[in-house]
Design a protein around this motif. Sequence first.
Motif, short mmCIF file in Angstrom:
data_model
loop_
_atom_site.label_atom_id
_atom_site.label_comp_id
_atom_site.label_asym_id
_atom_site.label_seq_id
_atom_site.Cartn_x
_atom_site.Cartn_y
_atom_site.Cartn_z
N GLY A 96 0.87 -1.17 -0.05
CA GLY A 96 -0.02 0.15 -0.23
C GLY A 96 0.94 1.27 -0.07
N LEU A 98 4.08 3.47 -1.49
CA LEU A 98 4.60 3.34 -2.84
C LEU A 98 6.08 4.39 -2.60
N HIS A 99 6.32 4.81 -1.45
CA HIS A 99 7.40 5.78 -1.14
C HIS A 99 8.74 4.91 -1.17
N ASP A 100 9.94 5.35 -2.03
CA ASP A 100 10.97 4.40 -2.01
C ASP A 100 12.39 5.37 -1.79
N GLY A 102 13.65 6.86 0.68
CA GLY A 102 14.46 6.37 2.06
C GLY A 102 14.84 5.21 1.79
N SER A 144 10.15 -0.79 5.20
CA SER A 144 10.04 0.63 5.18
C SER A 144 8.51 0.94 5.06
N THR A 148 1.19 6.52 8.03
CA THR A 148 0.72 5.91 8.94
C THR A 148 -0.56 4.81 8.85
N GLY A 176 11.29 4.46 8.56
CA GLY A 176 10.35 5.49 7.61
C GLY A 176 10.11 6.32 8.50
N ALA A 177 9.70 7.59 7.94
CA ALA A 177 9.61 8.69 8.67
C ALA A 177 8.43 8.51 10.10
N ALA A 194 16.57 5.34 12.64
CA ALA A 194 15.87 6.68 11.99
C ALA A 194 16.44 7.23 10.60
N ALA A 196 19.44 6.54 7.31
CA ALA A 196 19.97 5.35 6.42
C ALA A 196 21.25 5.06 7.18
C1 B12 Z 1 8.33 12.12 -1.67
C2 B12 Z 1 6.82 11.88 -1.08
C3 B12 Z 1 6.00 11.24 -1.91
C4 B12 Z 1 6.38 10.88 -3.14
C5 B12 Z 1 7.12 9.49 -3.23
C6 B12 Z 1 8.06 9.36 -4.36
C7 B12 Z 1 8.81 8.11 -4.07
N1 B12 Z 1 9.45 7.63 -5.11
O1 B12 Z 1 9.42 7.71 -2.86
C8 B12 Z 1 4.88 10.68 -3.75
C9 B12 Z 1 4.63 11.94 -4.46
C10 B12 Z 1 4.45 9.47 -4.95
C11 B12 Z 1 4.05 10.35 -2.47
C12 B12 Z 1 2.84 9.95 -2.45
C13 B12 Z 1 1.99 10.30 -1.26
N2 B12 Z 1 2.19 10.63 -0.27
CO1 B12 Z 1 3.93 11.26 0.46
N3 B12 Z 1 5.43 12.18 0.87
C14 B12 Z 1 6.67 12.29 0.19
C15 B12 Z 1 7.56 13.19 1.03
C16 B12 Z 1 7.45 14.71 0.77
C17 B12 Z 1 9.09 12.78 1.33
C18 B12 Z 1 9.32 11.37 1.55
C19 B12 Z 1 10.78 11.36 1.24
O2 B12 Z 1 11.22 10.70 0.37
N4 B12 Z 1 11.77 11.74 2.07
C20 B12 Z 1 13.12 11.68 2.24
C21 B12 Z 1 13.54 10.42 2.55
C22 B12 Z 1 15.10 10.12 2.46
O3 B12 Z 1 13.37 10.12 3.85
P1 B12 Z 1 12.60 8.87 4.55
O4 B12 Z 1 11.72 8.32 3.43
O5 B12 Z 1 11.98 9.46 5.85
O6 B12 Z 1 13.65 7.65 4.57
C23 B12 Z 1 14.54 8.03 5.79
C24 B12 Z 1 14.23 7.41 7.23
O7 B12 Z 1 12.82 7.42 7.37
C25 B12 Z 1 14.77 5.95 7.04
N5 B12 Z 1 14.04 4.84 6.62
C26 B12 Z 1 13.26 4.65 5.38
N6 B12 Z 1 12.77 3.48 5.28
C27 B12 Z 1 13.69 2.72 5.95
C28 B12 Z 1 13.48 1.34 6.18
C29 B12 Z 1 14.51 0.75 7.24
C30 B12 Z 1 14.28 -0.74 7.48
C31 B12 Z 1 15.15 1.59 7.98
C32 B12 Z 1 16.10 1.07 8.95
C33 B12 Z 1 15.12 2.98 8.11
C34 B12 Z 1 14.43 3.54 6.98
O8 B12 Z 1 15.95 6.14 6.56
C35 B12 Z 1 15.72 6.88 5.34
C36 B12 Z 1 16.91 7.52 5.02
O9 B12 Z 1 17.49 8.43 5.84
C37 B12 Z 1 6.98 12.88 2.49
C38 B12 Z 1 7.07 14.00 3.76
C39 B12 Z 1 8.04 13.68 4.78
N7 B12 Z 1 8.57 14.78 5.52
O10 B12 Z 1 8.25 12.36 5.04
C40 B12 Z 1 5.38 12.70 2.16
C41 B12 Z 1 4.16 11.98 3.04
C42 B12 Z 1 5.18 10.76 3.62
N8 B12 Z 1 3.27 11.46 2.03
C43 B12 Z 1 2.37 11.57 2.63
C44 B12 Z 1 0.89 11.36 1.77
C45 B12 Z 1 -0.22 11.49 2.35
C46 B12 Z 1 1.08 10.85 0.49
C47 B12 Z 1 -0.13 10.31 -0.20
C48 B12 Z 1 -1.12 9.79 0.49
C49 B12 Z 1 -0.68 11.69 -1.06
C50 B12 Z 1 -1.90 11.47 -1.57
N9 B12 Z 1 -2.98 11.89 -1.11
O11 B12 Z 1 -1.73 10.72 -2.92
C51 B12 Z 1 0.67 9.53 -1.52
C52 B12 Z 1 0.53 7.86 -1.11
C53 B12 Z 1 1.13 7.21 -2.22
C54 B12 Z 1 1.49 5.76 -1.53
N10 B12 Z 1 0.24 4.91 -1.65
O12 B12 Z 1 2.29 5.40 -0.95
C55 B12 Z 1 2.14 11.95 4.06
C56 B12 Z 1 2.03 10.86 4.83
C57 B12 Z 1 0.98 11.34 5.99
C58 B12 Z 1 0.68 10.25 7.08
N11 B12 Z 1 0.64 10.49 8.31
O13 B12 Z 1 0.44 9.13 7.06
C59 B12 Z 1 3.57 12.70 4.15
C60 B12 Z 1 4.29 12.60 5.52
C61 B12 Z 1 3.38 14.17 3.63
C62 B12 Z 1 2.56 15.07 4.67
N12 B12 Z 1 3.39 15.70 5.50
O14 B12 Z 1 1.37 15.00 4.67
N13 B12 Z 1 4.72 11.10 -1.53
#
Ligand code: B12
Length: 207
Positions: A96, A98-100, A102, A144, A148, A176-177, A194, A196
């Motif tokens: 469910g 699609l975020h990849d 991170g 990942s 929520t 994941g965040a 928290a 990578a």
């Molecule tokens: C980019 C993004 C997208 C892109 C994703 C592109 C892609 N290829 O990944 C797109 C546009 C597709 C998208 C879609 C959606 N998104 Co979005 N998205 C984001 C955004 C802005 C950034 C995420 C990101 O890449 N961060 C940068 C990376 C480097 O950080 P990270 O993912 O957190 O990963 C780090 C850590 O978490 C950790 N980590 C991650 N995975 C793992 C795994 C393991 C094993 C370990 C140990 C650590 C770890 O290490 C990573 C690197 O340091 C966030 C906002 C946010 N601040 O997170 C919203 C966010 C996550 N999205 C959100 C939402 C609501 C959606 C949608 C539902 C929007 C919609 N209405 O369509 C859809 C859902 C699609 C789906 N089914 O997944 C919300 C989630 C709210 C919630 N409470 O659940 C957020 C928080 C935005 C917001 N503030 O509202 N999204």
Amino acid sequence: MLDTIYQSVLSGNAPETAQGVQQAIDAGLDPGEILNQGMIAAMAEVGQRFEAGDMFVPEMLIAARAMKEGLAILQPHLVDAGVEPVGKVVLGTVKGDLHDIGKNLVGMMLEGSGFEVIDLGVDVPPEGFVAAIQEHQPQIVGLSALLTTTMPGMQEIIEALVAAEVRDHVKVMVGGAPVTSDFANEIGADAYAADASAAATQAKRLL
Ligand code: B12
């Protein structure tokens, strides 16, 4: 020569990294030395700068990409030199979700730390993780989730691992965040990280 590779990874210069690695191989340097002293050392520095707030996600991604390009050139020589991966990780974003970005970064940092990473991609159902664990027999599975609404999927995966009788053979690392270490404890995961860089540290600890 190793210093040039180190600097190119650190600054995220992919062409220069690839060129530096090729030159080092041509000059007869040990592939393990190129990996550890040139590239992994640079990624460790990237991780430290990121944790200290001196480097941000875009720069980390660019450095990780440079690392990946260098690794692609180094990989066959590492195999030749018999440098064994330190461990195997199956990694994926839960059903469910699609975020990849991170997850990919975690995968790159794990590869940079010497792990073999089997990346299942996004939207992976519990049975997808179970099948991959049965096939690849990794020491660690990384889950990942960025939403929520998809976080509970992590618990379903752990339950599926128990049902398939593979839970005892694999450590579960989650991230994941929205994921927290409290949540990880609640669902019975073995580790949480928290970011990578911390994921690579945790993975080494889990071995
Ligand atoms: C980019 C993004 C997208 C892109 C994703 C592109 C892609 N290829 O990944 C797109 C546009 C597709 C998208 C879609 C959606 N998104 Co979005 N998205 C984001 C955004 C802005 C950034 C995420 C990101 O890449 N961060 C940068 C990376 C480097 O950080 P990270 O993912 O957190 O990963 C780090 C850590 O978490 C950790 N980590 C991650 N995975 C793992 C795994 C393991 C094993 C370990 C140990 C650590 C770890 O290490 C990573 C690197 O340091 C966030 C906002 C946010 N601040 O997170 C919203 C966010 C996550 N999205 C959100 C939402 C609501 C959606 C949608 C539902 C929007 C919609 N209405 O369509 C859809 C859902 C699609 C789906 N089914 O997944 C919300 C989630 C709210 C919630 N409470 O659940 C957020 C928080 C935005 C917001 N503030 O509202 N999204």
